[in-house]
Motif scaffolding. Structure first.
Motif, PDB file in Angstrom:
ATOM      1  N   ALA A  22       0.813  -1.278   0.103  1.00 43.09           N
ATOM      2  CA  ALA A  22       0.082  -0.020   0.095  1.00 43.09           C
ATOM      3  C   ALA A  22       0.931   1.358   0.052  1.00 43.09           C
ATOM      4  CB  ALA A  22      -0.820  -0.032   1.183  1.00 43.09           C
ATOM      5  N   ARG A  23       1.979   0.960   0.703  1.00 41.05           N
ATOM      6  CA  ARG A  23       2.959   2.271   0.899  1.00 41.05           C
ATOM      7  C   ARG A  23       3.640   2.744  -0.506  1.00 41.05           C
ATOM      8  NH1 ARG A  23       5.391   4.646   5.962  1.00 41.05           N
ATOM      9  NH2 ARG A  23       7.094   5.904   5.256  1.00 41.05           N
ATOM     10  N   ILE A  24       4.185   1.610  -0.969  1.00 40.56           N
ATOM     11  CA  ILE A  24       4.837   1.594  -2.305  1.00 40.56           C
ATOM     12  C   ILE A  24       3.856   2.262  -3.447  1.00 40.56           C
ATOM     13  CG2 ILE A  24       5.734   0.308  -4.305  1.00 40.56           C
ATOM     14  CD1 ILE A  24       6.992  -1.465  -1.967  1.00 40.56           C
ATOM     15  N   ARG A  25       2.670   1.610  -3.429  1.00 42.99           N
ATOM     16  CA  ARG A  25       1.514   2.210  -4.525  1.00 42.99           C
ATOM     17  C   ARG A  25       1.137   3.774  -4.335  1.00 42.99           C
ATOM     18  NH1 ARG A  25      -4.204  -0.907  -4.872  1.00 42.99           N
ATOM     19  NH2 ARG A  25      -4.951  -0.070  -6.741  1.00 42.99           N
ATOM     20  N   ALA A  26       1.248   3.950  -3.072  1.00 41.88           N
ATOM     21  CA  ALA A  26       0.887   5.352  -2.976  1.00 41.88           C
ATOM     22  C   ALA A  26       2.133   6.561  -3.425  1.00 41.88           C
ATOM     23  CB  ALA A  26       0.703   5.864  -1.335  1.00 41.88           C
ATOM     24  N   ARG A  27       3.104   6.026  -3.484  1.00 43.96           N
ATOM     25  CA  ARG A  27       4.534   6.923  -4.121  1.00 43.96           C
ATOM     26  C   ARG A  27       4.671   6.621  -5.413  1.00 43.96           C
ATOM     27  NH1 ARG A  27       6.652   8.279   0.621  1.00 43.96           N
ATOM     28  NH2 ARG A  27       8.209   9.708  -0.377  1.00 43.96           N
ATOM     29  N   LEU A  74      19.578   5.071  -2.107  1.00 38.75           N
ATOM     30  CA  LEU A  74      18.526   4.291  -2.685  1.00 38.75           C
ATOM     31  C   LEU A  74      17.822   4.958  -3.950  1.00 38.75           C
ATOM     32  CD1 LEU A  74      17.746   2.186   0.430  1.00 38.75           C
ATOM     33  CD2 LEU A  74      19.144   1.460  -1.407  1.00 38.75           C
ATOM     34  N   ALA A  75      17.547   6.297  -3.816  1.00 34.24           N
ATOM     35  CA  ALA A  75      16.717   6.660  -4.784  1.00 34.24           C
ATOM     36  C   ALA A  75      17.714   6.679  -5.982  1.00 34.24           C
ATOM     37  CB  ALA A  75      16.471   8.506  -4.721  1.00 34.24           C
ATOM     38  N   ASP A  76      18.815   6.823  -6.095  1.00 35.23           N
ATOM     39  CA  ASP A  76      19.785   6.458  -7.394  1.00 35.23           C
ATOM     40  C   ASP A  76      19.645   5.054  -7.983  1.00 35.23           C
ATOM     41  OD1 ASP A  76      21.014   9.077  -7.314  1.00 35.23           O
ATOM     42  OD2 ASP A  76      22.746   8.567  -6.075  1.00 35.23           O
ATOM     43  N   ALA A  77      19.726   4.033  -6.977  1.00 36.76           N
ATOM     44  CA  ALA A  77      19.629   2.908  -7.233  1.00 36.76           C
ATOM     45  C   ALA A  77      18.280   2.599  -7.723  1.00 36.76           C
ATOM     46  CB  ALA A  77      19.572   1.938  -6.107  1.00 36.76           C
ATOM     47  N   GLY A  78      17.257   2.934  -7.276  1.00 38.95           N
ATOM     48  CA  GLY A  78      15.644   2.756  -7.811  1.00 38.95           C
ATOM     49  C   GLY A  78      15.790   3.364  -9.220  1.00 38.95           C
ATOM     50  N   TYR A  79      16.243   4.425  -9.389  1.00 36.44           N
ATOM     51  CA  TYR A  79      16.078   5.247 -10.497  1.00 36.44           C
ATOM     52  C   TYR A  79      16.722   4.368 -11.718  1.00 36.44           C
ATOM     53  CZ  TYR A  79      16.525   9.276 -13.788  1.00 36.44           C
ATOM     54  OH  TYR A  79      16.537  10.229 -14.997  1.00 36.44           O
ATOM     55  N   ASP A 113      13.516   4.069   3.942  1.00 35.92           N
ATOM     56  CA  ASP A 113      14.450   3.466   2.832  1.00 35.92           C
ATOM     57  C   ASP A 113      13.693   3.081   1.457  1.00 35.92           C
ATOM     58  OD1 ASP A 113      17.052   4.149   4.154  1.00 35.92           O
ATOM     59  OD2 ASP A 113      17.217   2.121   5.112  1.00 35.92           O
ATOM     60  N   VAL A 114      12.796   2.304   1.772  1.00 37.31           N
ATOM     61  CA  VAL A 114      11.833   1.793   0.698  1.00 37.31           C
ATOM     62  C   VAL A 114      11.297   3.038   0.005  1.00 37.31           C
ATOM     63  CG1 VAL A 114       9.821   0.313  -0.057  1.00 37.31           C
ATOM     64  CG2 VAL A 114      11.466  -0.362   1.835  1.00 37.31           C
ATOM     65  N   ASP A 115      10.730   4.012   0.830  1.00 39.42           N
ATOM     66  CA  ASP A 115      10.214   5.459   0.221  1.00 39.42           C
ATOM     67  C   ASP A 115      11.144   5.829  -0.714  1.00 39.42           C
ATOM     68  OD1 ASP A 115       8.019   4.918   1.774  1.00 39.42           O
ATOM     69  OD2 ASP A 115       8.251   6.458   3.226  1.00 39.42           O
ATOM     70  N   VAL A 118      11.956   3.679  -3.906  1.00 42.95           N
ATOM     71  CA  VAL A 118      10.309   3.878  -4.783  1.00 42.95           C
ATOM     72  C   VAL A 118      10.555   4.980  -5.513  1.00 42.95           C
ATOM     73  CG1 VAL A 118       8.001   3.674  -4.861  1.00 42.95           C
ATOM     74  CG2 VAL A 118       9.278   1.933  -3.535  1.00 42.95           C
ATOM     75  N   ASP A 119      10.802   6.358  -4.702  1.00 40.55           N
ATOM     76  CA  ASP A 119      10.903   7.573  -5.205  1.00 40.55           C
ATOM     77  C   ASP A 119      11.779   7.718  -6.364  1.00 40.55           C
ATOM     78  OD1 ASP A 119       9.020   8.467  -3.414  1.00 40.55           O
ATOM     79  OD2 ASP A 119      10.271   9.662  -2.177  1.00 40.55           O
ATOM     80  N   GLY A 120      12.865   6.979  -6.426  1.00 37.72           N
ATOM     81  CA  GLY A 120      13.749   6.814  -7.592  1.00 37.72           C
ATOM     82  C   GLY A 120      13.372   6.097  -9.004  1.00 37.72           C
ATOM     83  N   VAL A 121      12.605   5.079  -8.392  1.00 43.74           N
ATOM     84  CA  VAL A 121      11.977   4.247  -9.640  1.00 43.74           C
ATOM     85  C   VAL A 121      10.962   5.151 -10.262  1.00 43.74           C
ATOM     86  CG1 VAL A 121      10.287   2.361 -10.021  1.00 43.74           C
ATOM     87  CG2 VAL A 121      12.363   2.169  -8.495  1.00 43.74           C
ATOM     88  N   ALA A 122      10.095   5.680  -9.348  1.00 41.56           N
ATOM     89  CA  ALA A 122       8.990   6.740  -9.877  1.00 41.56           C
ATOM     90  C   ALA A 122       9.478   7.660 -10.654  1.00 41.56           C
ATOM     91  CB  ALA A 122       7.889   7.191  -8.762  1.00 41.56           C
TER      92      ALA A 122
END
Lengths: 345, 345
Positions: A22-27, A74-79, A113-115, A118-122
């Motif tokens: 739910a938290r990931i989805r919201a971001r 972690l934002a870099d990694a997600g990106y 950290d997960v936020d 996920v922000d990087g992925v987003a």
């Protein structure tokens, strides 16, 4: 009760699978009209382009293998996890559309950290107009892993493979090479935090590109639309590897002119300073997400048209495919074998 | 030079990424006519059903988290990694078609281990008529991970979600429950090798189902085609979790009759022997890849038609969705709250 001054961290294991989802989805960015069933059911359901083929790819980034948290956030990694997949779709002439995000999370990871991840992925998903339609989260006793599957589409006549070019075709690369390798080299020496950044602008650009590569999504589509481009591949494992794979898929050899390889100015400056060879980094370093492509010489005028549409991204002729099976590098009239690419495994 | 009597093992790190990919590719079933570009390019390219929606899912199995090599072979792990994804597509009423296989391999893994794993993936893929069109391999300092992305198709009117059913609809499950939990319980006590198997046939079936679940692909398609089925979900996290999620998605409560839950005979026998509650295992144990679905009572005759087509798979009414928001379990006239499901995270 928490001690004054210490902020108690919420760990992924405290939140549980459903809470995390739910938290990931919201971001993540809002769903697109193509999505019939999004995150939260047994599977996602999407509408598809008629008349288009589908392009599918998957690539995983692991902490300590593909990124280093000492100098990448972690934002870099997600990106980057999303960007490397966008690069693969671009290399097929395709348009990225939908993604699945599969995360393996160590128990000690905080929800913040997960936020960040996920922000990087987003951020990359938004740039590439990709909707994350589903995924999976699981705990792991091993390193954090970000596994992205990306689905795109391409019209049948616009699909580019590694094969299809012929002996005599010219080989081109986009952009400037060696930036990924130089960025990583700088970070290994001087990157003490995820915010560390060189003062020199050109070197700083290498570091930025290493942390957050810019996949050539627009150029890939342009190359696919051009009827003249006959083979294409991305440079994720270095130019030498890409030349080897394209030549093998086309059943040709290749002759690369070392002096023609466009080396990034920051890579040339920093790598020379530390006694490394910038051309070798451009050939065998990884993490340059540029495109290699082949074009018959008589279609050179189409290249000029492409270059005009490429919004300032340079396209450079670096050699050609040859009838002889050898892969050679010509360096000031010395002819040598093409070196190996970057070994990921 | 190897010592006489010792067979030198080839490790994944000896073979390298390209060698590994070629070896994996050779063990997978041949490509299908829908595949334009298969394993080996930047991405796979496939033709798609017109008039169909696409169903996408991903699920990862990790050594030590989702399987235990003390009593499951790598072939079992590969088989199960594909099977759990097939189950998710079945729960949407869809037909599985294409898969991407993303592997994270520890350096100490032998190439023969990878062969065994891929053979398991290939066996389930062949049963479900799935073509593996691409994937990724990477080394990991952590546990072996098998991350499968599965793509299927479903006609728009045949797509089943968790929502869509109403208060008053009957809830049904396929097959017999608790087998997964009982199989795991037996293996934890007596499973010293991946070949360990109980003498008792019913208990042995539980162990087989734990190691190699049979996803209800055919039933899922039948439920999707039936115009009467209004919600569906698979039981990967247990019946209680599935009832909770379906009720939540439908905006209803649910009333489950404990006495009606079809408990697998092997689970009943073995779990009773060790002093565990078989009904609790059926409710809260994981690893039963059966389907839960909802049907209005006035469509009960459609259920009989479905049961006739289900090739011996039993379909059992276990309760109904209710207007009251509570999730209750009725046990010999005692009414209690529905327990929690299996927590994967």
């Amino acid at each position: 009760l928490s001690t004054p001054g210490s902020v108690p961290q919420v760990l992924v294991t405290d939140l549980g699978e459903r809470g995390l989802i739910a938290r990931i989805r919201a971001r993540l960015p809002a769903s697109s009209p193509d999505v019939v069933v999004g995150i939260g059911d047994d599977a996602a359901v999407v509408r598809r382009d008629r008349n288009a083929l589908q392009v599918l790819t998957t690539d995983a980034l692991l902490d300590g293998v593909h990124f280093d948290r000492r100098f990448c956030s972690l934002a870099d990694a997600g990106y980057k996890a999303m960007a490397v997949n966008v690069s693969d779709i671009a290399a097929m002439g395709g348009e990225p559309r939908l993604a699945l995000l599969s995360l393996q999370l160590p128990a000690g990871l905080s929800v913040e950290d997960v936020d960040t991840l996920v922000d990087g992925v987003a951020a990359m998903a938004a740039e590439a107009r990709v909707t994350v339609v589903g995924g999976n989260v699981t705990r792991t006793p091993g390193p954090l892993a970000i596994d992205v599957t990306l689905v795109g589409s391409v019209r049948p006549r616009r699909c580019l493979t590694r094969g299809g070019a012929r002996a005599g075709d010219d080989l081109y690369v986009s952009g400037a090479l060696g930036a990924g390798a130089a960025g990583l080299a700088w970070l290994r020496r001087h990157g003490h935090t995820p915010l560390s950044r060189p003062d020199d602008d050109a070197v700083a650009e290498c570091v930025d590109r290493y942390r957050r590569p810019s996949p050539r999504a627009r150029l890939g589509r342009l190359l696919g639309r051009s009827r003249s481009v006959r083979a294409c591949m991305d440079l994720s494992d270095g130019l030498a590897d890409a030349v080897r794979q394209v030549a093998e898929a086309c059943g040709t050899g290749a002759r690369i002119e070392a002096g023609a390889i466009p080396v990034h100015p920051g890579a040339r400056a920093f790598l020379s300073d530390i006694g490394a060879d910038p051309v070798a980094a451009a050939l065998s370093g990884g993490d340059d997400y540029e495109l290699l492509f082949a074009l018959p010489p008589k279609r050179t005028r189409h290249l000029h048209a492409l270059a005009g549409q490429a919004r300032g991204l340079t396209l450079t002729r670096i050699g050609r495919l040859t009838r002889e099976a050898e892969l050679v590098l010509v360096h000031d009239d010395r002819v040598q074998s093409l070196p190996d690419g970057f070994a990921h495994f």
